[in-house]
Design a protein around this motif. Structure first.
Motif, short mmCIF file in Angstrom:
data_model
loop_
_atom_site.label_atom_id
_atom_site.label_comp_id
_atom_site.label_asym_id
_atom_site.label_seq_id
_atom_site.Cartn_x
_atom_site.Cartn_y
_atom_site.Cartn_z
N PRO A 74 -10.31 -11.21 10.14
CA PRO A 74 -11.73 -10.25 9.79
C PRO A 74 -10.51 -8.58 9.95
N LEU A 75 -10.11 -8.46 10.75
CA LEU A 75 -8.88 -7.56 10.42
C LEU A 75 -8.44 -7.25 9.39
N HIS A 76 -7.88 -7.80 8.76
CA HIS A 76 -7.15 -8.58 7.77
C HIS A 76 -7.85 -7.71 6.52
N HIS A 77 -9.04 -8.42 6.74
CA HIS A 77 -9.63 -7.97 5.57
C HIS A 77 -10.10 -6.15 5.58
N GLU A 78 -10.41 -6.08 6.44
CA GLU A 78 -11.01 -4.28 6.85
C GLU A 78 -9.54 -3.61 6.36
N LEU A 79 -7.96 -3.75 6.95
CA LEU A 79 -7.07 -3.39 6.96
C LEU A 79 -6.87 -3.28 4.87
N PHE A 80 -6.93 -3.91 4.02
CA PHE A 80 -6.76 -4.19 2.84
C PHE A 80 -7.96 -3.46 2.44
N VAL A 81 -9.62 -3.24 3.07
CA VAL A 81 -9.56 -2.11 1.98
C VAL A 81 -9.26 -0.47 2.25
N GLN A 82 -9.13 0.02 3.49
CA GLN A 82 -8.53 0.80 3.93
C GLN A 82 -7.37 0.89 3.06
N PHE A 127 5.09 7.54 -2.04
CA PHE A 127 4.64 7.04 -0.10
C PHE A 127 5.25 5.89 -0.82
N PHE A 128 4.99 5.73 0.75
CA PHE A 128 4.92 4.28 1.71
C PHE A 128 4.22 3.83 2.31
N VAL A 129 3.55 3.43 1.68
CA VAL A 129 1.50 2.65 3.08
C VAL A 129 1.70 1.35 3.83
N ASN A 130 1.83 1.65 4.87
CA ASN A 130 2.00 0.67 5.96
C ASN A 130 0.99 0.16 6.95
N GLY A 131 0.43 -0.89 6.57
CA GLY A 131 -0.72 -1.01 7.64
C GLY A 131 -0.08 -2.56 8.72
N ASP A 132 -0.11 -2.21 9.72
CA ASP A 132 0.86 -3.28 11.05
C ASP A 132 -0.04 -3.15 12.14
N ILE A 133 0.73 -3.91 12.80
CA ILE A 133 0.29 -3.70 14.36
C ILE A 133 1.68 -2.81 14.59
N VAL A 170 -3.58 7.43 9.07
CA VAL A 170 -4.89 6.87 7.76
C VAL A 170 -6.60 6.84 8.74
N TRP A 171 -5.80 5.40 9.14
CA TRP A 171 -6.87 4.32 9.90
C TRP A 171 -6.57 3.91 11.12
N ASN A 172 -6.62 3.08 12.20
CA ASN A 172 -6.65 2.15 13.75
C ASN A 172 -7.50 1.90 13.75
N ASP A 173 -7.85 0.20 14.28
CA ASP A 173 -9.41 0.25 14.83
C ASP A 173 -8.98 0.23 16.42
N PRO A 174 -9.64 0.25 17.05
CA PRO A 174 -9.97 1.10 17.92
C PRO A 174 -9.36 0.52 19.22
N LEU A 198 -4.07 -2.21 15.31
CA LEU A 198 -3.26 -2.29 13.29
C LEU A 198 -3.35 -0.78 13.70
N ARG A 199 -2.89 -0.62 12.68
CA ARG A 199 -2.65 0.60 12.30
C ARG A 199 -2.86 0.88 11.07
N LEU A 200 -2.99 1.72 10.02
CA LEU A 200 -2.13 2.53 8.65
C LEU A 200 -1.97 3.95 8.76
N MET A 201 -0.62 3.80 8.26
CA MET A 201 -0.03 4.68 8.02
C MET A 201 0.45 5.18 7.18
N LYS A 202 0.87 6.65 6.42
CA LYS A 202 1.26 6.70 5.08
C LYS A 202 2.44 8.32 5.20
N PHE A 203 3.39 7.45 4.72
CA PHE A 203 4.48 8.42 4.47
C PHE A 203 4.95 8.30 3.44
N ARG A 204 5.08 9.83 3.06
CA ARG A 204 5.63 10.97 2.06
C ARG A 204 6.74 11.01 2.30
N ARG A 205 7.59 10.98 0.82
CA ARG A 205 8.94 11.29 1.00
C ARG A 205 9.56 12.84 0.63
N THR A 206 10.57 13.42 1.46
CA THR A 206 10.53 15.10 1.44
C THR A 206 11.54 14.94 0.34
#
Length: 300
Positions: free
Chosen positions: A83-91, A205-211, A284-288, A292-300
């Motif tokens: 279920p966390l994989h599904h929520e990650l895709f939503v985010q 951007f690089f959007v990374n959803g991972d452990i 951006v988001w994490n499961d408490p 599992l976290r979602l992070m956004k990296f913006r190229r400067t």
């Protein structure tokens, strides 16, 4: 054993379970996942660790007849049971919608799960899935998703081709990845961020959803807690308890993650170092309950 998994509540019990299953699998089972051959093609710098026995079909004296096709056939089923994989895709879909890129490059996109999620939500952005496992990409192509192309390559062998489209360069390309980087060594993650620097323009951007762990595990008690949160992150309790999945697949994945992924899990401090001054990093988001976290990296 499967019934006991429903009762897992402590890190100590999980560590004992990992050791028991891991030892049995490593001595008796055909074990493909132990060396991740889907990620070990070619000699590019993105290779997470090619083993000399890879080409001969053996690893550590084991017959590795559990093939890429076997992994691909069970991949979607295992993902769907997390279920966390599904929520990650939503985010992730929400973040991509906010960025509104003209093109998405999905590194390690496997069978196209995230691409399908975007299409199901009406997102028609051009998507390129880059993955070294042709068996995975064949299943992605079979989904028949419009505007989705597949490229069988390591990330180090692929370069983003921008063609003649120079409109909105500050948001043209977004690279995404899900449940991928934690499989790699620290050295390979560093190579990947070098690849990002070479391929992303400022403002992209690089959007990374991972452990991603909070801190490296310390003493034995800390390592037990680390293992517990890690296995919650990959949804192990869900797919290990599902009798509809073949037992060799479940056992092989558990042994693989116990002996391989667990020691490679990055922590937040590593990502701060990887981002350096070339990327701004946003949580951006994490499961408490897990890593599992979602992070956004913006190229400067």
């Amino acid at each position: 054993m499967v019934g006991d998994l429903h009762q897992i509540r402590s890190g100590a019990f999980l560590i004992k379970l990992i050791c028991r299953v891991g030892e049995a699998v490593l001595t008796k089972s055909q074990n493909y996942f132990i060396y991740r051959s889907a990620m070990a093609r070619g000699d590019s710098p993105s290779d997470p660790g090619r083993h000399p026995d890879h080409d001969s079909g053996r690893f550590g004296g084991l017959d590795t007849t559990w093939t890429q096709e076997d992994e691909a056939r069970t991949f979607d089923a295992i993902v769907q049971r997390n279920p966390l994989h599904h929520e990650l895709f939503v985010q992730m879909a929400r973040v991509v919608e906010e960025i509104a890129p003209l093109r998405i490059v999905d590194v390690g996109g496997a069978t196209g799960g995230f691409a399908k999620k975007l299409r199901d939500e009406g997102n028609s952005t051009r998507i390129t899935i880059v993955d070294p496992a042709q068996a995975m990409l064949s299943l992605a192509a079979a989904k028949g998703l419009a505007g989705v192309e597949t490229v069988c390559a390591e990330f180090g062998q692929y370069r983003i081709d921008r063609g003649d489209d120079t409109s909105s360069p500050d948001r043209m390309v977004t690279v995404v990845s899900s449940y991928a980087l934690h499989n790699w060594t620290m050295e390979v993650r560093a190579w990947f961020f070098t690849w990002l620097r070479d391929n992303l323009h400022p403002g992209e951007f690089f959007v990374n959803g991972d452990i991603v762990a909070d801190d490296p595990p310390g003493d034995e008690q800390g390592r037990m807690a680390h293992a517990h949160r890690f296995f919650d992150s990959v949804g192990a309790r869900h797919w290990m308890a599902d009798d509809s999945l073949p037992w060799p697949a479940r056992a092989n994945i558990l042994a693989h993650t116990a002996r391989h992924d667990l020691d490679r899990v990055p922590d937040l401090a590593e990502y701060v170092r990887l981002a350096g001054t070339d990327f701004s990093m946003e949580h951006v988001w994490n499961d408490p309950e897990s890593y599992l976290r979602l992070m956004k990296f913006r190229r400067t």
